[in-house]
Design an enzyme around this catalytic site. Structure first.
Site, PDB file in Angstrom:
ATOM      1  N   ASP A 102       0.857  -1.192  -0.041  1.00  0.00           N
ATOM      2  CA  ASP A 102       0.029  -0.124   0.176  1.00  0.00           C
ATOM      3  C   ASP A 102       0.939   1.431  -0.008  1.00  0.00           C
ATOM      4  O   ASP A 102       0.400   2.409  -0.674  1.00  0.00           O
ATOM      5  CB  ASP A 102      -1.023  -0.057   1.209  1.00  0.00           C
ATOM      6  CG  ASP A 102      -0.339   0.377   2.670  1.00  0.00           C
ATOM      7  OD1 ASP A 102       0.634  -0.620   2.943  1.00  0.00           O
ATOM      8  OD2 ASP A 102      -0.237   1.499   2.961  1.00  0.00           O
ATOM      9  N   TYR A 140      -5.383   0.764   8.910  1.00  0.00           N
ATOM     10  CA  TYR A 140      -6.528   1.006   8.173  1.00  0.00           C
ATOM     11  C   TYR A 140      -7.762   0.596   8.938  1.00  0.00           C
ATOM     12  O   TYR A 140      -8.735  -0.180   8.471  1.00  0.00           O
ATOM     13  CB  TYR A 140      -6.423   0.347   6.770  1.00  0.00           C
ATOM     14  CG  TYR A 140      -5.134   1.039   6.047  1.00  0.00           C
ATOM     15  CD1 TYR A 140      -5.225   2.089   5.565  1.00  0.00           C
ATOM     16  CD2 TYR A 140      -3.961   0.347   5.805  1.00  0.00           C
ATOM     17  CE1 TYR A 140      -4.498   2.975   4.682  1.00  0.00           C
ATOM     18  CE2 TYR A 140      -2.960   0.813   5.321  1.00  0.00           C
ATOM     19  CZ  TYR A 140      -3.042   2.147   4.601  1.00  0.00           C
ATOM     20  OH  TYR A 140      -2.194   2.607   3.856  1.00  0.00           O
ATOM     21  N   GLU A 171       6.009   9.585   2.783  1.00  0.00           N
ATOM     22  CA  GLU A 171       5.551   8.336   2.431  1.00  0.00           C
ATOM     23  C   GLU A 171       4.634   8.451   1.250  1.00  0.00           C
ATOM     24  O   GLU A 171       3.640   9.101   1.151  1.00  0.00           O
ATOM     25  CB  GLU A 171       4.997   7.392   3.616  1.00  0.00           C
ATOM     26  CG  GLU A 171       5.043   6.265   3.178  1.00  0.00           C
ATOM     27  CD  GLU A 171       4.445   5.315   4.586  1.00  0.00           C
ATOM     28  OE1 GLU A 171       4.628   4.169   4.240  1.00  0.00           O
ATOM     29  OE2 GLU A 171       4.059   5.797   5.239  1.00  0.00           O
TER      30      GLU A 171
END
Length: 514
Positions: free
Chosen positions: A77, A251, A491
């Site tokens: 991800d 998440y 990031e």
């Protein structure tokens, strides 16, 4: 804009930016190509021969072994080595939506590359829903396993903790800890992940319909089945006790699962034209919170995107039973217009949409995309948005999107492109394991979990350029420090890039929107 003289020197001597020639910040076609290329740097699994980011190698080849299931493939991800199903499904939906709305504006080779990027995700998502009434939601690293725990059938399984992965700084090609798998089995709920997966598969079926009808049928058939799982067993996946520690705080579902049920139904309606999904949207909108004017759109909260998507039904087909969705879409658009009496979205002094919490550019890219999509829908029916003190045209919506896109590409107070590899000024020290460590091609020797720390703590630029990656972006003061340790700013993530593909496709074909 260009940096002031002092800032210019600061960027050169302290952050490694190397201004060689005058940059072309507004080369949208170049940015489009790179935004798609980025996904090849995030691939997990066996890499194909035509892999274009050559410093990456095969990784995660044992994923799923403990279930006798092939769970290789998909995307990491962000800058870590975990595959989270929730954001990956959203990434896939946004890539597919980009192709659906603006694929006809892409050069043929880039349309092909975009479809390849989608299929890398959908092939994996199909694996996650291949077992009846079970969905695999996450794969990461764990130091050890309790074998007896794996024998418990038909229970939500938690066999690891991504905190182990986050305690290592190692290349995905070097992962030596066991790859843990998290799954949810009926009757335990996973409406959010399953609903988003249904949306991803349904949207992708539309993207592939004209080029591979057989694959499109497979995607749509699986979308129907996984949506049934989502709707029959309602609840958030992160509310499962065996999942929570792995999903949260990374998440975790903060906004509730209801929006994903409507989102999944909306995409199934559009992909299948089945009236049962139209009825679902009509009958469940109020109970599932469709009227909640939540001014956000991203991997966790689908409200703004949902309302824009469903508004197409109202605008194209006079579906007045769905008028409340359009009213909410209009309301959201008005919040984005600074001169509107309804405006309340925060902007930085340099003009970037800003929401506290880190990884801010995810908001700028998703909102830019739905501004362009809604402008397209309005244009087809010659409509505007009534914002009380003014009527907002599709052109104005496009201009709002363009300001965000241009900011990201370099028209900002720092004169810095937040897309890696685009222009001569871009972040050099992104928070990304594969990019910051020597590649397996240059350094074939194994780098263990803790041995990568020396590279993480280095002030040198990353040795591998992750072309096309969009980082989290600057703070509310428009300042970006290019610090690898500041992951909130440095990031990159797949779900920042995915909607930007569609936005760039539009502006590459229409650099001066009208």
């Amino acid at each position: 804009m260009r940096p002031s003289s002092l800032l210019f020197l600061y960027l050169i001597f302290f952050h490694g930016f190397s201004p060689l020639v005058e940059s072309s910040y507004l080369d949208y076609a170049d940015a489009l190509s790179k935004s798609i290329l980025f996904f090849e740097g995030q691939r997990s699994g066996f890499l194909p021969q035509d892999q274009r980011i050559g410093w990456r190698g095969n990784s995660g080849l044992s994923d799923g072994w403990m279930y006798n299931t092939d769970l290789t493939g998909g995307y990491y991800d962000a800058g870590d080595n975990v595959k989270f199903g929730f954001p990956m499904a959203f990434t896939t939906t946004m890539l597919a939506w980009s192709v659906i709305e603006f694929g006809d504006l892409m050069p043929p080779n880039e349309l092909r590359n975009a479809l390849v990027a989608i299929r890398w995700a959908t092939d994996y998502l199909l694996k996650t829903v291949s077992q009846p009434n079970r969905i695999f939601v996450q794969i990461g690293c764990v130091a050890s396993l309790t074998r007896s725990f794996l024998t418990q059938s038909m229970l939500p399984l938690k066999v690891g903790d991504p905190n182990i992965d986050h305690s290592c700084w190692e290349r995905p090609e070097d992962m030596d800890t066991t790859r843990s798998v998290y799954a949810v089995d009926a009757p335990n709920p996973a409406s959010d992940v399953a609903g988003e997966t249904a949306a991803a598969l349904a949207a992708s079926s539309m993207a592939f319909r004209s080029v591979d009808a057989g694959y499109a049928d497979t995607l749509l058939r699986n979308a129907v089945q996984v949506f049934q799982f989502a709707d029959n067993f309602r609840g958030a996946y992160s509310d499962n006790a065996h999942i929570r520690d792995g999903a949260c705080p990374f998440y975790c579902d903060f906004s509730g699962y209801q929006d994903e049920l409507l989102w999944g139904a909306a995409w199934l309606r559009r992909a299948s034209q089945d009236n049962s999904y139209l009825s679902y949207l009509e009958n469940n909108g109020k109970t599932l919170g469709a009227d909640d004017n939540i001014n956000e759109f991203g991997w966790d909260n689908k409200h703004a995107g949902l309302n824009v998507l469903v508004s197409k039904e109202v605008l194209d087909g006079n579906m007045y039973t769905l008028e409340s969705y359009k009213a909410s879409a209009d309301s959201f658009m008005c919040t984005l217009i600074p001169d509107s009496s309804s405006s309340h979205i925060e902007y930085t002094p340099g003009g970037l949409i800003y929401k506290p919490g880190g990884s801010n550019l995810q908001h700028a890219t998703t909102i830019s995309f739905i501004l362009l999509v809604y402008a397209k829908y309005l244009d087809r029916t010659s409509q505007t948005v009534n914002c009380g003190n003014e009527f907002v045209s599709p052109v104005l919506l496009r201009m709002q999107a363009k300001k965000q896109v241009d900011y990201i590409l370099g028209e900002n107070p720092m004169g810095l492109s937040y897309m890696v590899g685009y222009s001569n000024y871009f972040p050099q020290r992104i928070h990304h394991r594969g990019s910051s460590l020597p590649s397996v091609k240059d350094h074939p020797e194994f780098i263990a979990c803790k041995d990568g720390s020396i590279y993480f703590n280095s002030t040198n630029p990353n040795p591998n350029v992750l072309v096309g990656a969009i980082v989290g972006g600057p703070g509310e003061d428009d300042v970006y420090g290019d610090d690898r340790a500041d992951f909130r700013k440095s990031e990159p993530t797949t779900y920042i890039n995915a909607p930007f593909v569609g936005a760039l496709a539009y502006f590459a074909a229409n650099p001066n929107p009208s």
